[in-house]
Write a protein that holds these residues in place. Structure first.
Motif, PDB file in Angstrom:
ATOM      1  N   ALA A 173       0.877  -1.386  -0.102  1.00  0.00           N
ATOM      2  CA  ALA A 173      -0.121  -0.268   0.001  1.00  0.00           C
ATOM      3  C   ALA A 173       0.793   1.358   0.018  1.00  0.00           C
ATOM      4  N   GLU A 174       1.928   1.110   0.906  1.00  0.00           N
ATOM      5  CA  GLU A 174       2.830   2.394   0.601  1.00  0.00           C
ATOM      6  C   GLU A 174       3.710   2.555  -0.683  1.00  0.00           C
ATOM      7  N   GLN A 175       3.785   1.505  -1.346  1.00  0.00           N
ATOM      8  CA  GLN A 175       4.431   1.673  -2.737  1.00  0.00           C
ATOM      9  C   GLN A 175       3.224   2.128  -3.562  1.00  0.00           C
ATOM     10  N   ALA A 176       2.086   1.740  -3.349  1.00  0.00           N
ATOM     11  CA  ALA A 176       0.971   1.934  -4.188  1.00  0.00           C
ATOM     12  C   ALA A 176       0.733   3.705  -4.083  1.00  0.00           C
ATOM     13  N   ARG A 177       1.019   4.126  -2.902  1.00  0.00           N
ATOM     14  CA  ARG A 177       0.867   5.640  -2.696  1.00  0.00           C
ATOM     15  C   ARG A 177       1.638   6.472  -3.706  1.00  0.00           C
ATOM     16  N   GLN A 178       2.961   5.824  -3.832  1.00  0.00           N
ATOM     17  CA  GLN A 178       3.890   6.591  -4.681  1.00  0.00           C
ATOM     18  C   GLN A 178       3.226   6.732  -6.021  1.00  0.00           C
ATOM     19  N   ALA A 179       2.334   5.851  -6.617  1.00  0.00           N
ATOM     20  CA  ALA A 179       1.754   6.108  -7.900  1.00  0.00           C
ATOM     21  C   ALA A 179       0.935   7.173  -7.718  1.00  0.00           C
ATOM     22  N   VAL A 180       0.140   7.447  -6.710  1.00  0.00           N
ATOM     23  CA  VAL A 180      -0.833   8.692  -6.493  1.00  0.00           C
ATOM     24  C   VAL A 180       0.132   9.980  -6.635  1.00  0.00           C
ATOM     25  N   SER A 181       1.081   9.920  -5.995  1.00  0.00           N
ATOM     26  CA  SER A 181       2.061  11.087  -5.806  1.00  0.00           C
ATOM     27  C   SER A 181       2.517  11.290  -7.071  1.00  0.00           C
ATOM     28  N   ALA A 182       2.807  10.461  -7.789  1.00  0.00           N
ATOM     29  CA  ALA A 182       3.484  10.590  -9.137  1.00  0.00           C
ATOM     30  C   ALA A 182       2.303  11.442 -10.203  1.00  0.00           C
ATOM     31  N   ILE A 183       1.382  10.835  -9.991  1.00  0.00           N
ATOM     32  CA  ILE A 183      -0.006  11.469 -10.752  1.00  0.00           C
ATOM     33  C   ILE A 183      -0.305  12.925 -10.155  1.00  0.00           C
ATOM     34  N   ARG A 184      -0.273  13.050  -9.027  1.00  0.00           N
ATOM     35  CA  ARG A 184      -0.467  14.573  -8.488  1.00  0.00           C
ATOM     36  C   ARG A 184       0.620  15.345  -8.990  1.00  0.00           C
ATOM     37  N   SER A 185       1.758  14.879  -9.014  1.00  0.00           N
ATOM     38  CA  SER A 185       2.950  15.684  -9.526  1.00  0.00           C
ATOM     39  C   SER A 185       3.004  15.970 -10.923  1.00  0.00           C
TER      40      SER A 185
END
Length: 548
Positions: free
Chosen positions: A178-190
């Motif tokens: 789940a923590e790794q999946a959060r990085q995907a969300v951060s990338a999309i927001r960036s």
């Protein structure tokens, strides 16, 4: 901290784990406190890492990498840390304050570094930390708008392969995934922050598809993956507000998403998109929703979407049409329609739907009782007392229960018609064999008639006990017979519950003998009972406590 107490820990862990955790308090070491969390190591069979999450509106939660904790249980190691927290509240508060001070000092130091020194520091850290390097590479790709690179990395981040054994991510590994999946969300927001909102929107949808494809193969007991899904939905919504996509295409996607089996993971509400949709998109949204509903009128998701859109547009007729297209045979849907119409102030139509629900129910014994209650209430409030009695009578005739008897009595008393209705109702109960008849007569406080019915038709032990309790002042001999029979049965049982029941009966037996003027008979009875039951120590103790 967060209102943690020993009682809460006992409730979270259960009696067995709590008691075992008491022995591990001295094994807690390396306690660290932050904003809403406390971490430590606990030495057990091995050294285990534990974390407590405190504060907010949710109850305390915790994780531990021991085998029992990995199954999602609040283990003895978490209990030990929790007890440490309770015992060191002031010390941990100081520790938390100190940690915040160190964080401010670190920020001040970083702010004071020159550009070259800061770059050198980052290079040094990413050379040591592979995960940090990957996160920064992803953010860099997002910032420069390298869509192909970001897409590739997002697919890697949402791949469960590295975490799965035999194709399934166990609880112990779900948090890391789940923590790794959060990085995907951060990338999309960036990506959206770098003026690439359209690309962010596209990638958010792709990420939703990937996440929906693996969620059933992840043990998400803690709900972390659900939080990632909600964050991903928020990122998509924000990107749409910036990108202003084609409203018709967006409307079609929203309807498809709302009807998808994985919709709960993202919890996207099409009505939240009213701004990027505009009037044109909202019209298309309603059109697609209507088409989907007409193609599958009994589908829960289709009905729910149509009702949401109709209520938002205050279109009560569409709400009713959706309900009416799939009427439940027990009248439940008729009741929903009646309530909607009542809320809209259309009381006459509401009454027609409620009455129709009663008429169209094949068997009044299986009707939704809430519909009967609703209609009876409407009749009473509009002074249609005779209709209320008729409804309650018909329902009682279909379902011979104490509840329907009470409801018929209330309606008939309001209409001043209870004596005649009562006799007819009791005749129906007599024809059934009498068990409900005894309850009904007891509820009417007609004890003599209840005794007669119990003797003629039979009664269960609970009814006999109630009869004896209610008639003991006036019929002590009859009550005594019941108490003695029930006590005889209990003497053959063991266990504290049986002993408590027996002592209660003995007190009633003593009262009966007192009323009959035969206290010596009771003394003889109790003496014999003690002799035959003397091995039951808890029973003897209870009898002593009550002077028996």
């Amino acid at each position: 901290m967060g209102g943690l107490t020993e009682a809460k820990l006992r409730a979270l862990a259960g009696e067995r784990s709590f008691e075992r955790g008491l022995a591990y308090v001295e094994a807690v070491s390396g306690v660290e406190a932050g904003d809403g969390w406390i971490r430590a190591s606990v030495r057990g069979t091995e050294r285990y890492e534990v974390e407590l999450l405190l504060g907010g509106h949710r109850k305390p939660r915790g994780t531990c990498d021991c085998p029992y904790g990995q199954e999602g249980n609040f283990c003895k190691h978490l209990v030990a840390l929790g007890l440490t927290v309770v015992g060191r509240e002031a010390d941990l508060s100081r520790q938390r304050t100190s940690a915040m001070g160190r964080a401010r000092s670190l920020e001040a130091w970083l702010t004071g570094l020159s550009r070259d020194d800061l770059i050198a520091l980052v290079r040094e850290e990413i050379a040591e930390d592979r995960q940090l390097r990957r996160r920064l590479e992803l953010r860099a790709a997002s910032a420069r708008g390298d869509l192909a690179e970001v897409r590739s990395r997002i697919r890697e981040l949402l791949d469960i392969g590295p975490f799965a054994q035999y194709g399934y991510v166990e609880y112990a590994d779900a948090r890391a995934y789940a923590e790794q999946a959060r990085q995907a969300v951060s990338a999309i927001r960036s990506l959206a922050a770098s003026d690439r909102a359209t690309d962010a929107m596209v990638l958010a949808r792709e990420a939703m598809g990937l996440l929906a494809g693996v969620v059933e193969r992840v043990d998400d007991s803690d709900g972390r993956l659900g939080e990632v899904g909600a964050d991903l939905a928020d990122a998509h919504h924000d990107a749409c507000r910036e990108a202003r996509p084609d409203p018709e295409e967006l409307a079609h996607w929203l309807v498809t998403q709302a009807l998808d089996d994985a919709s709960d993971l993202f919890d996207i509400d099409p009505l939240d998109y009213e701004d990027p949709l505009g009037d044109q998109g909202m019209g298309t949204l309603r059109k697609h929703a209507t088409e989907a509903w007409k193609a599958h009128r009994s589908g829960w998701a289709e009905k729910h979407l149509m009702q949401r859109l109709a209520k938002a547009g205050r279109d009560i007729d569409t709400v009713i049409a959706v309900h009416a297209a799939d009427l439940a045979p027990d009248g439940q849907t008729h009741l929903l329609i009646a309530r909607e119409l009542d809320t809209a102030g259309r009381t006459a139509e509401a009454l027609e739907w409620a009455e129709r629900g009663i008429r169209e129910t094949e068997d009044l014994a299986s009707v939704d009782t809430a519909l009967v209650d609703h209609l009876a209430d409407r009749y009473t409030r509009t002074d249609r007392l005779t209709d209320a009695v008729t409804l309650r009578r018909d329902h009682f005739a279909a379902r011979h229960t104490l509840l329907t008897y009470r409801q018929l009595r209330a309606a008939a008393e309001a209409a001043d018609r209870w004596p005649a209705e009562r006799e007819n109702a009791l005749d129906l109960l007599r024809a059934d064999g009498g068990r409900v008849l005894v309850d009904a007569l007891l509820d009417d406080r007609d004890v003599d008639a209840a005794w007669h019915a119990a003797g003629e038709h039979g009664a269960h032990d609970g009814q006999w006990l109630t009869l004896a309790d209610q008639s003991r002042p006036s019929r002590p001999a009859d009550a005594l017979t019941v108490y003695l029979r029930l006590a005889c049965r209990l003497t053959r049982e063991t266990g504290n519950h049986a002993y408590e029941q027996l002592v209660s009966l003995l007190l009633s037996i003593r009262d009966c003998h007192s009323r009959l003027g035969t206290p010596d008979d009771f003394t003889t009875y109790v003496t014999d009972l003690r002799a035959s039951q003397k091995r039951k120590r808890n029973l003897m103790r209870l009898m002593d406590e009550h002077g028996l």
